[in-house]
Enzyme design. Structure first.
Site, PDB file in Angstrom:
ATOM      1  N   GLU A 241       0.944  -1.382   0.017  1.00 16.93           N
ATOM      2  CA  GLU A 241      -0.099   0.100   0.054  1.00 16.93           C
ATOM      3  C   GLU A 241       0.887   1.216  -0.136  1.00 16.93           C
ATOM      4  OE1 GLU A 241      -3.288  -0.213  -0.196  1.00 16.93           O
ATOM      5  OE2 GLU A 241      -3.496  -2.448   0.055  1.00 16.93           O
ATOM      6  N   CYS A 275      -2.374   8.958   2.895  1.00 21.69           N
ATOM      7  CA  CYS A 275      -1.937   8.498   1.709  1.00 21.69           C
ATOM      8  C   CYS A 275      -2.911   9.060   0.499  1.00 21.69           C
ATOM      9  CB  CYS A 275      -1.824   7.010   1.590  1.00 21.69           C
ATOM     10  SG  CYS A 275      -3.110   6.154   2.489  1.00 21.69           S
TER      11      CYS A 275
HETATM   12  P1  NAD Z   1       8.725   4.644   4.510  1.00 16.85           P
HETATM   13  O1  NAD Z   1       8.593   3.839   3.150  1.00 16.85           O
HETATM   14  O2  NAD Z   1       9.915   5.667   4.677  1.00 16.85           O
HETATM   15  O3  NAD Z   1       8.658   3.879   5.751  1.00 16.85           O
HETATM   16  C1  NAD Z   1       7.446   2.994   5.958  1.00 16.85           C
HETATM   17  C2  NAD Z   1       8.380   1.886   6.904  1.00 16.85           C
HETATM   18  O4  NAD Z   1       8.978   0.945   6.255  1.00 16.85           O
HETATM   19  C3  NAD Z   1       8.837   2.234   8.259  1.00 16.85           C
HETATM   20  O5  NAD Z   1       8.634   1.323   9.183  1.00 16.85           O
HETATM   21  C4  NAD Z   1      10.206   2.255   7.792  1.00 16.85           C
HETATM   22  O6  NAD Z   1      11.213   1.884   8.845  1.00 16.85           O
HETATM   23  C5  NAD Z   1      10.462   0.797   6.968  1.00 16.85           C
HETATM   24  N1  NAD Z   1      11.415   0.779   5.880  1.00 16.85           N
HETATM   25  C6  NAD Z   1      12.274   1.594   5.682  1.00 16.85           C
HETATM   26  N2  NAD Z   1      13.074   0.946   4.727  1.00 16.85           N
HETATM   27  C7  NAD Z   1      12.911  -0.444   4.673  1.00 16.85           C
HETATM   28  C8  NAD Z   1      13.450  -1.515   4.180  1.00 16.85           C
HETATM   29  N3  NAD Z   1      14.572  -1.412   3.385  1.00 16.85           N
HETATM   30  N4  NAD Z   1      12.756  -2.667   4.260  1.00 16.85           N
HETATM   31  C9  NAD Z   1      11.875  -2.832   5.215  1.00 16.85           C
HETATM   32  N5  NAD Z   1      11.250  -1.881   5.832  1.00 16.85           N
HETATM   33  C10 NAD Z   1      11.671  -0.522   5.564  1.00 16.85           C
HETATM   34  O7  NAD Z   1       7.360   5.526   4.471  1.00 16.85           O
HETATM   35  P2  NAD Z   1       7.026   6.774   5.634  1.00 16.85           P
HETATM   36  O8  NAD Z   1       7.771   8.125   5.385  1.00 16.85           O
HETATM   37  O9  NAD Z   1       7.149   6.146   6.836  1.00 16.85           O
HETATM   38  O10 NAD Z   1       5.440   7.062   5.011  1.00 16.85           O
HETATM   39  C11 NAD Z   1       4.915   7.958   4.209  1.00 16.85           C
HETATM   40  C12 NAD Z   1       4.597   7.193   2.997  1.00 16.85           C
HETATM   41  O11 NAD Z   1       3.567   6.282   3.325  1.00 16.85           O
HETATM   42  C13 NAD Z   1       3.937   8.185   1.939  1.00 16.85           C
HETATM   43  O12 NAD Z   1       4.492   7.616   0.576  1.00 16.85           O
HETATM   44  C14 NAD Z   1       2.265   7.654   2.105  1.00 16.85           C
HETATM   45  O13 NAD Z   1       1.594   7.721   0.949  1.00 16.85           O
HETATM   46  C15 NAD Z   1       2.525   6.247   2.282  1.00 16.85           C
HETATM   47  N6  NAD Z   1       1.271   5.686   2.976  1.00 16.85           N
HETATM   48  C16 NAD Z   1       0.519   4.823   2.274  1.00 16.85           C
HETATM   49  C17 NAD Z   1      -0.674   4.337   2.608  1.00 16.85           C
HETATM   50  C18 NAD Z   1      -1.666   3.406   1.842  1.00 16.85           C
HETATM   51  O14 NAD Z   1      -2.433   2.826   2.455  1.00 16.85           O
HETATM   52  N7  NAD Z   1      -1.434   3.397   0.481  1.00 16.85           N
HETATM   53  C19 NAD Z   1      -1.124   4.643   3.976  1.00 16.85           C
HETATM   54  C20 NAD Z   1      -0.080   5.630   4.669  1.00 16.85           C
HETATM   55  C21 NAD Z   1       0.969   5.975   4.137  1.00 16.85           C
END
Ligand code: NAD
Length: 513
Positions: A241, A275
């Site tokens: 997502e 999001c």
């Molecule tokens: P991010 O991708 O930076 O981090 C998300 C999670 O992934 C964190 O817990 C982080 O520690 C972890 N992570 C980072 N690198 C990783 C790796 N290599 N392997 C595994 N895990 C890893 O996102 P963010 O900045 O925390 O959140 C914002 C983003 O989330 C925005 O792009 C937003 O649109 C998206 N989002 C999407 C939805 C949806 O349902 N589509 C909902 C909420 C947020």
């Protein structure tokens, strides 16, 4: 080498309130060994959990919900401070807990029941067919910072209901409320130890991906792609997502007041850090001026701040991270350089990570604010000639998460809505598709892979499907088993033609082969 006198130092993560930089709490920054050990413990507890009936598992989920509600002030207080939200915005996280847990507790048994299917074809008439849903042993659920409680709660009740154990990984920016809720599961309600919380940075998340049998990820498109590639290497399923750039289309016959309020809610709730936030607005020319004037008037009445817990004196709060603030600033600067006008806001506050609600006009698709995910309190508005131009621009995006269409005409709503390339379409509402659990929530294009929710899918996605075939009657042999013979082949071919062919000449074998 470590000795018992000198235990290994566990590195820690400090969590600070982005509104005022005060320390809210500290969690361990778990390394891959610690994640693997937690995964092993969860695997050990999972078989007994899966052996319970769905009704027995539902009881634990409901007990958990009771405990969360009884402790809501403390838990929402953590959400409020670790994310720098307004107290009002923090409340929605409790609503998600209530709605999702109740939905799966109520429907889990029905969604997990074996499904019977009618056999197809004469060769299968003697079979009983069933689909059985068997949980993955360990599911990894990795979440972002925008809804510290709400995001994990969207998927974890479904996974637990399925009978899987869950290794959750909250964002390093906002791990505290979630860690407390997981502690509640493990220490306060007598639940089996099938839910773990791996706190840490990206490396901890990568270790989670390496330790589990299926991954549900919510976060940025860039991280999602990296996780998807790792899951492909490990040949484990993944559901992603990801980010969005949701379009709001306001047609000339839109209910204007509702559209204005919807733009404010959809674009600014949680400081625009959703999001499925409204990220760009297209308004048909005849009502453009009225829409913009009304929007400016109402945006000017909004209160922004990190209000006292329980006070409800601010609509929305801070940006969660400095990095997020810089993206917003970059998008505004880029738009202004290319000719956009700022009608409200447009500059960060002097103290704390606050960015005021910012309306931009005279924008176009050369600007970052119309192309890249902003994830902040920006409302860029474009005037469009007609429906066709609105749809063309809405679809001119690498993202396709959700969208909204505002009109008084059901026909126009249908016509425009079905042409939008996005996983969700809301008519005369914003963001609301995410709360319709019977419907799938997922992104098209770069916004994701797979879906959450969607009725039974919300539980079954955490299961492997098993095709279960049994015999209705026990014959000594089957016609297609050995040995072959000319006579058996002739009879079989005649029966097959009779049943499988679609015209009488072929059925009776009258057409030359
Ligand atoms: P991010 O991708 O930076 O981090 C998300 C999670 O992934 C964190 O817990 C982080 O520690 C972890 N992570 C980072 N690198 C990783 C790796 N290599 N392997 C595994 N895990 C890893 O996102 P963010 O900045 O925390 O959140 C914002 C983003 O989330 C925005 O792009 C937003 O649109 C998206 N989002 C999407 C939805 C949806 O349902 N589509 C909902 C909420 C947020």
């Amino acid at each position: 080498m470590t000795t018992t006198e000198n235990p290994p130092e566990v590195s820690a993560l400090e969590v600070r309130n982005p509104a005022d930089h005060t320390l809210v709490g500290i969690v361990p920054d778990m390394d891959p060994d610690a994640v693997a050990a937690m995964a092993e413990r969860l695997r050990g507890a999972q078989p007994a959990w899966a052996a319970m009936t769905p009704a027995a598992r539902a009881k634990y989920l409901l007990r958990w919900l009771d405990w969360i509600v009884d402790n809501q002030d403390r838990i929402l207080g953590l959400v409020h401070r670790e994310a720098g939200k307004s107290w009002g915005d923090a409340q929605i996280e409790l609503l998600v807990c209530m709605e999702v847990i109740n939905y799966y507790a109520k429907h889990g048994e029905e969604f997990l029941a074996d499904e019977t299917r009618r056999p197809h074809g004469p060769a299968s008439l003697t079979k009983n067919l069933r689909i059985r849903y068997q949980p993955y042993q360990l599911v990894g659920i990795i979440t972002p910072w925008n809804y510290p409680l709400g995001m994990p709660m969207m998927d974890i009740p479904g996974a637990l209901m399925a009978g899987a154990a869950v290794l959750s990984k909250p964002s390093e920016e906002t791990p505290l409320a979630w860690a407390e809720v997981v502690r509640g599961w493990n220490e306060e309600i007598g639940a089996p130890p099938v839910l773990g919380c791996a706190s840490g940075r990206g490396g901890t998340g990568a270790a989670v991906v390496d330790a589990v049998d299926m991954v549900q990820f919510t976060g940025s498109t860039a991280t999602g792609r990296r996780i998807g590639m790792r899951c492909a290497e490990r040949l484990i399923p993944v559901s992603l997502e990801l980010g969005g750039k949701d379009a709001m289309i306001v047609l000339s016959d839109a209910p204007l007041q509702r559209a204005i309020r919807g733009a404010i809610w959809g674009g600014l709730f949680n400081a625009g850090q959703s999001c499925i936030a409204v990220e760009r607005i297209y308004v048909e020319a005849p009502i453009y001026d009225e829409f913009v004037t009304g929007l400016v008037d109402q945006v000017n009445t909004l209160r922004q701040g990190h209000d006292q817990q329980g006070s409800f004196t601010a609509e929305f709060g801070a940006m969660a991270t400095e990095n997020q603030m810089e993206i917003v600033e970059r998008h505004v600067a880029d738009a202004v350089t290319k000719g956009a006008r700022v009608l409200t806001g447009g500059r960060r506050a002097e103290h704390g990570l606050f960015y005021p609600p910012t309306i931009l006009v005279d924008v176009d698709h050369t600007m970052l604010c119309m192309r890249e995910e902003t994830f902040g309190p920006l409302l860029p508005i474009m005037k469009v000639r007609d429906e066709d131009e609105a749809v063309r621009l809405a679809n001119d995006s690498p993202y396709g998460l959700a969208s909204s269409v505002w009109t008084s005409s059901p026909q126009r709503a249908e016509r425009v809505g079905t042409r939008i390339e996005a996983g969700g379409v809301n008519i005369n509402n914003a963001m609301i598709n995410v709360f319709q659990f019977p419907l799938p929530m997922g992104g098209w294009k770069q916004s994701g892979l797979g879906h959450r929710f969607g009725g039974p899918n919300g539980v079954r996605k955490f299961c492997r499907q098993q095709a279960f075939v049994s015999e209705k009657v026990h014959l000594e042999t089957e016609t297609h088993w050995y040995p072959y013979s000319r006579r058996k082949a002739r009879v079989t071919a005649a029966v097959l033609r009779l049943v499988e062919m679609n015209d009488w000449r072929r059925r009776l074998g009258l057409r030359a082969r």
